[in-house]
Design a protein around this motif. Sequence first.
Motif, PDB file in Angstrom:
ATOM      1  N   TRP A  92      97.914  13.187  33.833  1.00 15.22           N
ATOM      2  CA  TRP A  92      98.462  11.905  34.663  1.00 15.22           C
ATOM      3  C   TRP A  92      97.143  11.465  35.468  1.00 15.22           C
ATOM      4  O   TRP A  92      96.422  12.391  36.050  1.00 15.22           O
ATOM      5  CB  TRP A  92      99.375  12.544  35.607  1.00 15.22           C
ATOM      6  CG  TRP A  92      99.805  11.269  36.605  1.00 15.22           C
ATOM      7  CD1 TRP A  92      99.695  11.151  37.968  1.00 15.22           C
ATOM      8  CD2 TRP A  92     101.021  10.616  36.432  1.00 15.22           C
ATOM      9  NE1 TRP A  92      99.895  10.214  38.387  1.00 15.22           N
ATOM     10  CE2 TRP A  92     101.144   9.777  37.517  1.00 15.22           C
ATOM     11  CE3 TRP A  92     101.599  10.445  35.396  1.00 15.22           C
ATOM     12  CZ2 TRP A  92     101.992   8.664  37.750  1.00 15.22           C
ATOM     13  CZ3 TRP A  92     102.912   9.504  35.454  1.00 15.22           C
ATOM     14  CH2 TRP A  92     103.028   8.523  36.659  1.00 15.22           C
ATOM     15  N   SER A  93      96.755  10.180  35.341  1.00 13.27           N
ATOM     16  CA  SER A  93      95.444   9.923  35.768  1.00 13.27           C
ATOM     17  C   SER A  93      95.600   9.012  37.251  1.00 13.27           C
ATOM     18  O   SER A  93      94.600   8.772  37.744  1.00 13.27           O
ATOM     19  CB  SER A  93      94.452   8.799  34.878  1.00 13.27           C
ATOM     20  OG  SER A  93      95.412   7.667  34.544  1.00 13.27           O
ATOM     21  N   GLY A  94      96.753   9.153  37.667  1.00 10.37           N
ATOM     22  CA  GLY A  94      96.877   8.741  39.117  1.00 10.37           C
ATOM     23  C   GLY A  94      96.842   9.898  40.179  1.00 10.37           C
ATOM     24  O   GLY A  94      96.683  11.050  39.666  1.00 10.37           O
ATOM     25  N   ASP A  95      97.125   9.609  41.418  1.00  3.00           N
ATOM     26  CA  ASP A  95      96.868  10.730  42.369  1.00  3.00           C
ATOM     27  C   ASP A  95      97.939  11.745  42.190  1.00  3.00           C
ATOM     28  O   ASP A  95      99.273  11.347  41.648  1.00  3.00           O
ATOM     29  CB  ASP A  95      97.160  10.225  43.725  1.00  3.00           C
ATOM     30  CG  ASP A  95      95.987   9.452  44.403  1.00  3.00           C
ATOM     31  OD1 ASP A  95      95.034   9.475  43.698  1.00  3.00           O
ATOM     32  OD2 ASP A  95      96.116   8.638  45.512  1.00  3.00           O
ATOM     33  N   PHE A  96      97.762  13.213  42.233  1.00  5.02           N
ATOM     34  CA  PHE A  96      98.850  14.023  42.197  1.00  5.02           C
ATOM     35  C   PHE A  96      98.908  15.242  42.914  1.00  5.02           C
ATOM     36  O   PHE A  96      97.572  15.652  43.334  1.00  5.02           O
ATOM     37  CB  PHE A  96      99.100  14.514  40.613  1.00  5.02           C
ATOM     38  CG  PHE A  96      98.070  15.278  40.012  1.00  5.02           C
ATOM     39  CD1 PHE A  96      97.930  16.612  40.372  1.00  5.02           C
ATOM     40  CD2 PHE A  96      96.976  14.473  39.266  1.00  5.02           C
ATOM     41  CE1 PHE A  96      97.060  17.090  39.587  1.00  5.02           C
ATOM     42  CE2 PHE A  96      96.117  15.390  38.446  1.00  5.02           C
ATOM     43  CZ  PHE A  96      96.124  16.856  38.741  1.00  5.02           C
ATOM     44  N   LEU A  97      99.769  15.885  43.414  1.00  2.00           N
ATOM     45  CA  LEU A  97      99.744  17.159  43.825  1.00  2.00           C
ATOM     46  C   LEU A  97     100.711  18.121  43.073  1.00  2.00           C
ATOM     47  O   LEU A  97     102.007  17.807  43.092  1.00  2.00           O
ATOM     48  CB  LEU A  97     100.237  17.188  45.405  1.00  2.00           C
ATOM     49  CG  LEU A  97     100.455  18.467  46.193  1.00  2.00           C
ATOM     50  CD1 LEU A  97      99.083  19.036  46.315  1.00  2.00           C
ATOM     51  CD2 LEU A  97     101.004  18.236  47.476  1.00  2.00           C
ATOM     52  N   SER A  98      99.922  19.251  42.782  1.00  2.00           N
ATOM     53  CA  SER A  98     100.808  20.310  41.936  1.00  2.00           C
ATOM     54  C   SER A  98     101.204  21.245  43.030  1.00  2.00           C
ATOM     55  O   SER A  98     100.612  21.583  43.557  1.00  2.00           O
ATOM     56  CB  SER A  98      99.787  20.838  40.863  1.00  2.00           C
ATOM     57  OG  SER A  98     100.470  21.995  40.255  1.00  2.00           O
ATOM     58  N   ILE A 152      99.260  17.518  34.864  1.00  2.00           N
ATOM     59  CA  ILE A 152      97.975  17.907  35.471  1.00  2.00           C
ATOM     60  C   ILE A 152      96.864  17.481  34.468  1.00  2.00           C
ATOM     61  O   ILE A 152      95.850  17.084  35.166  1.00  2.00           O
ATOM     62  CB  ILE A 152      97.886  19.355  35.915  1.00  2.00           C
ATOM     63  CG1 ILE A 152      98.879  19.748  37.114  1.00  2.00           C
ATOM     64  CG2 ILE A 152      96.511  19.908  36.110  1.00  2.00           C
ATOM     65  CD1 ILE A 152      99.015  21.208  37.017  1.00  2.00           C
ATOM     66  N   ASP A 184      98.198   2.125  41.968  1.00  2.00           N
ATOM     67  CA  ASP A 184      96.969   3.145  42.887  1.00  2.00           C
ATOM     68  C   ASP A 184      97.819   3.523  44.196  1.00  2.00           C
ATOM     69  O   ASP A 184      97.294   4.596  44.657  1.00  2.00           O
ATOM     70  CB  ASP A 184      96.179   1.876  43.635  1.00  2.00           C
ATOM     71  CG  ASP A 184      95.044   1.551  42.570  1.00  2.00           C
ATOM     72  OD1 ASP A 184      94.881   2.298  41.574  1.00  2.00           O
ATOM     73  OD2 ASP A 184      94.291   0.540  42.740  1.00  2.00           O
ATOM     74  N   ARG A 240     102.981   5.187  50.727  1.00  2.00           N
ATOM     75  CA  ARG A 240     102.878   6.016  49.801  1.00  2.00           C
ATOM     76  C   ARG A 240     104.060   5.874  48.726  1.00  2.00           C
ATOM     77  O   ARG A 240     105.303   6.109  49.185  1.00  2.00           O
ATOM     78  CB  ARG A 240     102.351   7.168  49.506  1.00  2.00           C
ATOM     79  CG  ARG A 240     101.063   7.245  50.174  1.00  2.00           C
ATOM     80  CD  ARG A 240      99.833   6.466  49.595  1.00  2.00           C
ATOM     81  NE  ARG A 240      99.581   6.791  48.108  1.00  2.00           N
ATOM     82  CZ  ARG A 240      98.473   7.490  47.863  1.00  2.00           C
ATOM     83  NH1 ARG A 240      97.918   8.333  48.405  1.00  2.00           N
ATOM     84  NH2 ARG A 240      98.205   8.167  46.450  1.00  2.00           N
ATOM     85  N   LEU A 244     102.074   8.644  44.094  1.00  2.00           N
ATOM     86  CA  LEU A 244     101.870  10.018  44.050  1.00  2.00           C
ATOM     87  C   LEU A 244     102.806  10.919  43.256  1.00  2.00           C
ATOM     88  O   LEU A 244     103.767  10.908  43.918  1.00  2.00           O
ATOM     89  CB  LEU A 244     101.488  10.375  45.677  1.00  2.00           C
ATOM     90  CG  LEU A 244     100.755  11.553  45.825  1.00  2.00           C
ATOM     91  CD1 LEU A 244     100.166  11.588  47.367  1.00  2.00           C
ATOM     92  CD2 LEU A 244     100.884  12.881  45.528  1.00  2.00           C
TER      93      LEU A 244
END
Lengths: 357, 247
Positions: free
Chosen positions: B59-65, B56, B41, B85, B44
């Motif tokens: 990935w089912s966790g938080d991400f920033l592309s 994109i 959880d 984090r 990132l």
Amino acid sequence: MGEKRFMKGNEAIAEAAVRAGCRFFAGYPITPQNEIPEYLSRRLPEVGGAYVQGESEVASVNMVYGAAAMGTRSMTSSSGPGISLKAEGISYLAAAMLPAVIVNISRGGPGLGSIQPAQSDYLQATKALGHGGFHAMVFAPNSAQEAADIMYAAWDYAERDRNPVLVLMDGCLGNIMEAVDLPPMREIKPEDAPEWSLSRRNGRDYQGNITPIYTEPILEGINAMAGEMYKAWEEDDVKVEEFMVEDAEYIIVAYGIASRVSKEAVLNLREKGFKVGLIRPITLYPFPKKSIRNLDYDRVKGIIDIEMTIPAQMREDIELQVMGRCPVYEYGRSGGCLLDDDGVYDAIYEIITGGDR
Amino acid sequence: MAVYKRPELIADAPSGYCPGCLHSLATKLVAEAIEELGQADNALNVISVGCSALNILYWSGDFLSVAHGRAPAAATGIKRTNPERLVFAYQGDGDLAAIGLAEIMSAANRGENFTVVFANNQTYGMTGGQMAPTTLIGQKTTTTVYGRDPQTTGYPMKMCELISTLEAPVYVARFALNSPKGVNDARKGLKKAFRLQMEGKGFTFIELLTNCPTNWKMTPLQTLEYMNTNTIPYFKPGVYKDKEAQA
Ligand SMILES: Cc1ncc(C[n+]2csc(CCOP(=O)(O)OP(=O)(O)O)c2C)c(N)n1
């Protein structure tokens, strides 16, 4: 409430940013904006914020992209050569719908140009801050006070729109010292991180994701939404100062430093009995179209675009509103050579009294 | 007893990667290491540009592309404002060792407290197999059809070696994903890097030697063999820097 200080325009920008809740800055040194990173390198740690000297403007704006995605009020600043490098990141901010504030303290161009003040980045700021056909709101203060007030409000616009905001001010205003009434410190708590952000300090327990890339139909929808947003700006967010316009036969259009020199000329010409007025765009985008479109062209004999750049760059925006109803003239200095009172007065006088320009 | 299952951080959807591509294995190893540390959880993923951008989609966790090459810069902005984090960037070799060279070296030099996972497949996979900074001498690509010639294109860049010359990084290691041993070592290395990050120790860098069956124009099995005979002799697996072990 407020607190009065004598400071450079650049410092006023930096302090007002902190008071607006900015807690992240990344930038790369370039004249004439160095007071902004220097000030923030000392100031941000005092309020629990972070300052990073990036390895380039490209890296700096991408650091801002990361911090903004976490919902942190973030900014970067530079001048022409660096703003060109930030173009990539600004476009990505717009694509990913991330709020951030970019400051351009402008100098002579193109290229390395000159480190002296100029207003040569109008077209870049208003038409194409980066690839892909997006716009940012562009504010052009003409004093340290106005710069502080604009910085204080800048993130409210950026967060409302989830879009970057540009503050464009020439190196002259960045470096002259003036009295500034500073706004109060705004407290922004970690739990206030916007719901769309990747922060988990706001209690979000589901996946957060932000991207600057989309499938085609979604991107088309996003483009259309942006178009609606730009239209709404024109209705709601135009800021303009109109000075002695009501009975004016000749109207000067000037922003930033050029507007200050022009105002002086208007006052002097009025003393001599010439009916001259000034329209000063404070937002360059959205451009104050109505102020020019709705003039009484039975009375107005000419519009004079005064800019500290040659050729004038705002001229086409003016002409689109004049629609051929009166002549449009221009006068400027460029390359880091400054506009001065006599030069501007003489140029306007010559135009009004029938000289050609 | 090991339980083999799909990591929670990877969505229950078909991987977009080509058959036999080690990007999927690399991503799975990253997800497993994070989950084993109980950080799913909190993690990132800073997703770079290249085939890795397929994350994109799954990935089912938080991400920033982020933009091509800029992942270490974006990760800097994230980690400086949200130090609690677990932040990692996953980058390909074009992304990291060409367009993003300034960003990776500078982030490593500042000792940013995040992890970079570097998938080195010696080619620009996403754009159709052009030469990468890591392409081996003699290796054929769409822009080096007679094989990479060092006279005009220089030599393959060794990123672990370069980064380990810097003072700040705490853990720098390279693993090859073409053998069970390499995979096991990579698993341990990733877990160690993420643990060091969560302990606030500083910059960690994990290079994973991968393949590209599509653009190398080989079967998956042939790529694994090619890695043994060509890639591994040049890009030697091993731990290049380990401040914890030195202490
Ligand atoms: C500024 C910019 N230049 C070029 C591209 C096109 N591009 C997309 S992916 C890529 C190469 C990625 O190669 P690599 O990093 O090795 O990752 P791989 O696809 O092999 O996993 C390039 C050049 C881009 N997206 N942005």
